[in-house]
Design a protein around this motif. Structure first.
Motif, short mmCIF file in Angstrom:
data_model
loop_
_atom_site.label_atom_id
_atom_site.label_comp_id
_atom_site.label_asym_id
_atom_site.label_seq_id
_atom_site.Cartn_x
_atom_site.Cartn_y
_atom_site.Cartn_z
N LEU A 82 -6.38 -13.59 -1.63
CA LEU A 82 -4.97 -13.85 -1.37
C LEU A 82 -4.29 -12.64 -0.74
N GLU A 83 -4.58 -11.46 -1.25
CA GLU A 83 -3.98 -10.26 -0.68
C GLU A 83 -4.45 -10.02 0.75
N SER A 84 -5.73 -10.29 0.98
CA SER A 84 -6.26 -10.09 2.34
C SER A 84 -5.65 -11.10 3.31
N LEU A 85 -5.40 -12.33 2.84
CA LEU A 85 -4.77 -13.33 3.70
C LEU A 85 -3.33 -12.94 4.02
N ARG A 86 -2.64 -12.40 3.02
CA ARG A 86 -1.26 -11.96 3.27
C ARG A 86 -1.24 -10.85 4.31
N TYR A 87 -2.17 -9.93 4.19
CA TYR A 87 -2.23 -8.81 5.12
C TYR A 87 -2.69 -9.27 6.50
N TRP A 88 -3.75 -10.08 6.54
CA TRP A 88 -4.33 -10.52 7.81
C TRP A 88 -3.39 -11.44 8.57
N GLY A 89 -2.73 -12.34 7.88
CA GLY A 89 -1.90 -13.33 8.55
C GLY A 89 -0.46 -12.93 8.76
N GLY A 90 -0.05 -11.77 8.26
CA GLY A 90 1.35 -11.37 8.39
C GLY A 90 2.26 -12.25 7.54
N LEU A 91 1.84 -12.54 6.30
CA LEU A 91 2.61 -13.42 5.41
C LEU A 91 3.62 -12.61 4.58
N ARG A 105 4.19 -16.90 2.86
CA ARG A 105 4.70 -17.78 3.91
C ARG A 105 4.67 -17.05 5.25
N TYR A 106 4.40 -17.82 6.28
CA TYR A 106 4.43 -17.25 7.64
C TYR A 106 5.72 -17.70 8.29
N THR A 107 6.64 -16.77 8.45
CA THR A 107 7.96 -17.12 8.95
C THR A 107 8.54 -15.94 9.71
N MET A 108 9.68 -16.15 10.34
CA MET A 108 10.31 -15.08 11.10
C MET A 108 10.72 -13.95 10.17
N GLY A 109 10.31 -12.74 10.55
CA GLY A 109 10.61 -11.60 9.71
C GLY A 109 9.79 -10.40 10.10
N PRO A 110 9.86 -9.33 9.31
CA PRO A 110 9.15 -8.10 9.68
C PRO A 110 7.63 -8.25 9.69
#
Length: 525
Positions: free
Chosen positions: A199-208, A213-218
């Protein structure tokens, strides 16, 4: 969870580039070792070898055989050496099948590679010759995240930056996989500890975001770029950009272009010779040019137990056929041509020669008054992709910050290439500018001149490269690579690297090593 399962999951979610890195880290694959230097040892007592074709395969053979003491002669159809290792510059002329002649009008220092245009880092044999012969290399930009991806009918008709497509696709996929992981869908596949790491790697890899969530933001802006870039002074704060919808990414098929930075052949670093791809061919000519006979059209190849006899014609002075003889022959003529020439070999090799069709391919090179892709759009090298008839276009990887430049304005294969070359060369150039206007508004007003090459209409090759099928390789490849009496074949068609210069070089080295073994065995008999 097995290692194979893990790698498969990585490949599906993160792409082949990440999977390749993971495999390398696990020791599942290794970078190919540098090929050992060719050693043709032992006296050959002035044995002669006739080489047909002065492409890279032919010139590599001539270079190595002469060093080993062989008497070498090369017959070449064209008025130049290099074969598909070819660069067009101002003042050059080219006549394709049908008789249409183009005269290149590029400015001094500008050029276009109709054939090979890049060298992967793992093509160590070719790179070794570049080093040995003093061919200077520079980086070739394969992937540019600021280049364009165009899908007709989507995104309000506007081309998208490669980085936004890649970032949004990865982001949406990462969000979906994170949801599946959080809901326990992968509990049987991964342990609790691995689940947390995943989960942490997906957050980092996907810019979540922190809530996956993948949405407009930093987080997404740091990958896809900003609607307003960061600056200095007042009003310097960047503005975030809005990601595209997953449905549009999937329906538009732009995701098909994302594999390019992961495919083994296109992984960085790639290189190109400074000044044009034919700098490699010219370097070989400096070594073996004195044994090349140009404008020699081979019309018949015969052999007996004493040697090989080749009949040819001088294309500049048609008349009585001429004859060249040698103890051995290395034929590097493309199979698309060789299959039309009488050659005295056994049935297995003859069948192999006729078993390989050649892929159609078309390229268009366009010179522009200024490098608007750099000045206006900050694109320095790389490739843009489109679903228009252009196929793809590539920006020069050299001369950054200069004035004029030559783009690879279109690159197509198969039926698309046939459609292009049904047009005259001038019409191909015009169409390339017309379609290119859809990606770059400055195209038409900055265009100066162009050149078009359809490889299936090139008289010396009749195609881009040998298009082996799995079935044909199984039935014919080994027969093609045998030494038949006193004749051996070489070229990219006699390799598992079709279309690449490395395939031509390696097949040539393999063929001459086996020829040399035959010669040495005969001398000891």
């Amino acid at each position: 969870m097995t290692r194979r399962d893990l790698l498969r999951m990585i490949g599906i979610t993160a792409g082949s580039a990440v999977m390749y890195q993971a495999m390398a880290g696990m020791g599942a694959i290794k970078t190919p070792p540098k090929r050992a230097a060719t050693k043709l040892e032992g006296s050959v007592h002035g044995t002669s070898v006739l080489i047909l074709g002065a492409g890279l395969a032919g010139m590599v053979a001539a270079y190595e055989l002469r060093k080993a003491g062989y008497k070498v002669q090369v017959l070449e159809y064209n008025a130049r050496a290099g074969g598909r290792n070819w660069t067009l510059r101002g003042g050059d002329s080219y006549t394709e099948l049908g008789g249409e002649t183009q005269h290149c009008q590029f400015d001094q220092g500008q050029y276009f590679n109709p054939g090979p245009w890049r060298i992967p880092y793992h093509h160590t044999a070719l790179l070794g010759y570049c080093r040995e012969l003093g061919v200077q290399l520079e980086p070739f930009v394969q992937v540019n995240y600021n280049a364009l991806v165009q899908a007709t009918g989507y995104f309000d008709g506007k081309p998208q930056r490669f980085r936004t497509v890649k970032s949004d696709y990865h982001g949406h996929v990462a969000e979906l996989l994170a949801k599946a992981t959080s809901q326990g869908s992968l509990d049987k596949e991964v342990s609790k500890e691995d689940k947390e790491i995943l989960l942490e790697s997906l957050r980092y890899w996907g810019g979540l975001t922190k809530d996956f969530r993948y949405t407009m933001g930093p987080q997404s802006g740091d990958r896809r770029g900003y609607a307003k870039e960061a600056g200095g002074g007042l009003n310097a704060k960047p503005e975030y950009s809005q990601p595209m919808q997953l449905h549009d990414l999937l329906a538009s098929n732009v995701w098909q272009n994302l594999i390019v930075d992961g495919a083994y052949e296109y992984q960085t670093s790639l290189m190109q010779p400074v000044g044009g791809m034919d700098m490699i061919g010219k370097a070989f000519v400096r070594e073996v040019g004195q044994v090349i006979r140009y404008n020699a059209k081979v019309t018949n190849i015969e052999q007996d137990d004493r040697g090989v006899t080749v009949t040819y014609q001088d294309t500049l002075k048609p008349g009585a056929p001429q004859v060249a003889k040698a103890d051995w022959c290395l034929c590097t003529i493309p199979l698309s041509i060789l299959s039309q020439i009488p050659i005295q070999v056994g049935a297995p090799m003859a069948a192999a020669i006729s078993a390989v069709p050649y892929l159609a391919s078309s390229k268009v090179g366009l010179q522009f008054k200024r490098r608007f892709w750099e000045e206006d759009e900050t694109i320095y090298g790389g490739i843009s992709y489109t679903d228009s008839p252009l196929g793809m276009l590539s920006y020069p990887s050299h001369g950054f910050g200069g004035t004029k430049g030559v783009l690879l304005g279109s690159y197509t294969f198969g039926m698309q290439a046939f459609e292009w070359t049904a047009l005259s060369a001038a019409e191909r150039v015009r169409k390339a500018v017309e379609y290119g206007q859809q990606l770059h508004p400055a195209y038409s007003r900055e265009f100066e001149n162009g050149m078009a090459v359809g490889w299936h209409r090139a008289p010396f090759t009749l195609g881009c490269f040998g298009l082996w099928s799995d079935e044909a390789r199984k039935d014919h490849y080994d027969n093609l690579c045998q030494v038949d009496g006193r004749i051996a074949l070489a070229g990219e068609h006699a390799s598992y690297l079709p279309a690449w210069q490395e395939g031509a070089v390696l097949s040539s080295l393999d063929a001459i090593e086996r020829l040399h073994a035959r010669v040495r065995a005969g001398s000891r008999a």
